[in-house]
Design an enzyme around this catalytic site. Structure first.
Site, PDB file in Angstrom:
ATOM      1  N   HIS A 106      -0.147   5.319  -3.551  1.00 37.64           N
ATOM      2  CA  HIS A 106      -0.883   4.327  -2.735  1.00 37.64           C
ATOM      3  C   HIS A 106       0.058   3.040  -2.530  1.00 37.64           C
ATOM      4  O   HIS A 106       0.809   2.885  -3.302  1.00 37.64           O
ATOM      5  CB  HIS A 106      -2.258   4.194  -3.064  1.00 37.64           C
ATOM      6  CG  HIS A 106      -2.240   3.248  -4.384  1.00 37.64           C
ATOM      7  ND1 HIS A 106      -3.678   2.416  -4.623  1.00 37.64           N
ATOM      8  CD2 HIS A 106      -1.607   3.056  -5.610  1.00 37.64           C
ATOM      9  CE1 HIS A 106      -3.221   1.716  -5.646  1.00 37.64           C
ATOM     10  NE2 HIS A 106      -2.186   2.272  -6.329  1.00 37.64           N
ATOM     11  N   CYS A 114       2.406  -4.370  -5.504  1.00 40.25           N
ATOM     12  CA  CYS A 114       1.491  -3.436  -5.074  1.00 40.25           C
ATOM     13  C   CYS A 114       1.319  -3.072  -3.588  1.00 40.25           C
ATOM     14  O   CYS A 114       0.819  -2.297  -3.190  1.00 40.25           O
ATOM     15  CB  CYS A 114       0.004  -3.653  -5.749  1.00 40.25           C
ATOM     16  SG  CYS A 114       0.053  -3.603  -7.307  1.00 40.25           S
ATOM     17  N   HIS A 174       3.601   3.105  -4.624  1.00 42.39           N
ATOM     18  CA  HIS A 174       3.828   3.255  -6.010  1.00 42.39           C
ATOM     19  C   HIS A 174       2.698   4.289  -6.392  1.00 42.39           C
ATOM     20  O   HIS A 174       1.867   4.683  -5.699  1.00 42.39           O
ATOM     21  CB  HIS A 174       3.646   1.997  -6.814  1.00 42.39           C
ATOM     22  CG  HIS A 174       2.364   1.403  -6.624  1.00 42.39           C
ATOM     23  ND1 HIS A 174       1.861   0.908  -5.555  1.00 42.39           N
ATOM     24  CD2 HIS A 174       1.268   1.425  -7.544  1.00 42.39           C
ATOM     25  CE1 HIS A 174       0.889   0.267  -5.859  1.00 42.39           C
ATOM     26  NE2 HIS A 174       0.397   0.532  -6.815  1.00 42.39           N
ATOM     27  N   HIS A 217       0.277   6.441  -9.838  1.00 44.20           N
ATOM     28  CA  HIS A 217      -0.454   6.288 -10.912  1.00 44.20           C
ATOM     29  C   HIS A 217      -0.926   7.806 -11.343  1.00 44.20           C
ATOM     30  O   HIS A 217      -0.997   8.624 -10.734  1.00 44.20           O
ATOM     31  CB  HIS A 217      -1.813   5.545 -10.800  1.00 44.20           C
ATOM     32  CG  HIS A 217      -1.443   4.114 -10.332  1.00 44.20           C
ATOM     33  ND1 HIS A 217      -0.921   3.064 -11.269  1.00 44.20           N
ATOM     34  CD2 HIS A 217      -1.844   3.330  -9.323  1.00 44.20           C
ATOM     35  CE1 HIS A 217      -0.753   1.960 -10.653  1.00 44.20           C
ATOM     36  NE2 HIS A 217      -1.137   2.096  -9.470  1.00 44.20           N
ATOM     37  N   HIS A 243      -1.485  14.435  -6.026  1.00 45.81           N
ATOM     38  CA  HIS A 243      -0.300  14.574  -5.319  1.00 45.81           C
ATOM     39  C   HIS A 243      -0.331  14.146  -3.978  1.00 45.81           C
ATOM     40  O   HIS A 243       0.193  14.963  -2.980  1.00 45.81           O
ATOM     41  CB  HIS A 243       0.511  15.848  -5.553  1.00 45.81           C
ATOM     42  CG  HIS A 243       1.026  15.923  -7.141  1.00 45.81           C
ATOM     43  ND1 HIS A 243       0.305  16.159  -8.111  1.00 45.81           N
ATOM     44  CD2 HIS A 243       2.290  15.792  -7.327  1.00 45.81           C
ATOM     45  CE1 HIS A 243       1.257  16.213  -9.250  1.00 45.81           C
ATOM     46  NE2 HIS A 243       2.261  15.889  -8.765  1.00 45.81           N
ATOM     47  N   GLU A 247      -6.463   3.437 -13.853  1.00 39.38           N
ATOM     48  CA  GLU A 247      -5.082   3.432 -13.196  1.00 39.38           C
ATOM     49  C   GLU A 247      -3.943   3.716 -14.188  1.00 39.38           C
ATOM     50  O   GLU A 247      -3.028   4.107 -13.635  1.00 39.38           O
ATOM     51  CB  GLU A 247      -5.224   2.234 -12.377  1.00 39.38           C
ATOM     52  CG  GLU A 247      -4.254   2.078 -11.424  1.00 39.38           C
ATOM     53  CD  GLU A 247      -4.299   0.760 -10.578  1.00 39.38           C
ATOM     54  OE1 GLU A 247      -4.951   0.888  -9.906  1.00 39.38           O
ATOM     55  OE2 GLU A 247      -3.507  -0.154 -10.979  1.00 39.38           O
TER      56      GLU A 247
END
Length: 118
Positions: A13, A24, A28, A30, A68, A107
């Site tokens: 995201h 952010c 990137h 998580h 994914h 996260e």
């Protein structure tokens, strides 16, 4: 009594509303950990509240929408912060499991959100 089951998924995201230069703002990813808590009583002859396999069956299609994938592409999640994502998850899980009590979304190993539908 409260039971829980934990799921993991990997998603990418970016946060469109943070200031320029914030890390952010860039795409990137998580490895999220979602824990779903169900409130209820032991019922029936099996001695459980709900079969964990049934719980997984209900939650897996939602996880599959996230795993994914880019969270920014999800309908209703234009600003995919952890806070917004946990509400998005709650609204979908609660429709399937009315006894939903709480969800926790991590996260990272040290950062997360707890939501109880308020």
């Amino acid at each position: 009594m409260i039971i829980y089951k934990t799921f993991t998924f990997d998603s990418a995201h970016f946060l469109p509303n943070v200031p320029e230069g914030h890390k952010c703002k860039n795409m990137h990813g998580h490895t999220y950990r979602l824990t779903v808590f169900i409130d209820g009583e032991i019922t029936g002859p099996y001695g459980w509240m709900i079969d964990f396999a049934d719980l997984k069956k209900h939650i897996s299609p939602i996880i599959n929408q996230l795993d994914h994938h880019c969270l920014n592409n999800l309908e209703g999640l234009e600003n995919p912060t952890s806070e917004n994502l946990v509400v998005w998850l709650w609204n979908r899980i609660k429709l399937l499991i009315p006894e939903l009590k709480r969800i926790e979304l991590n996260e990272t190993a040290t950062s997360g959100v707890i939501y109880e539908g308020k």
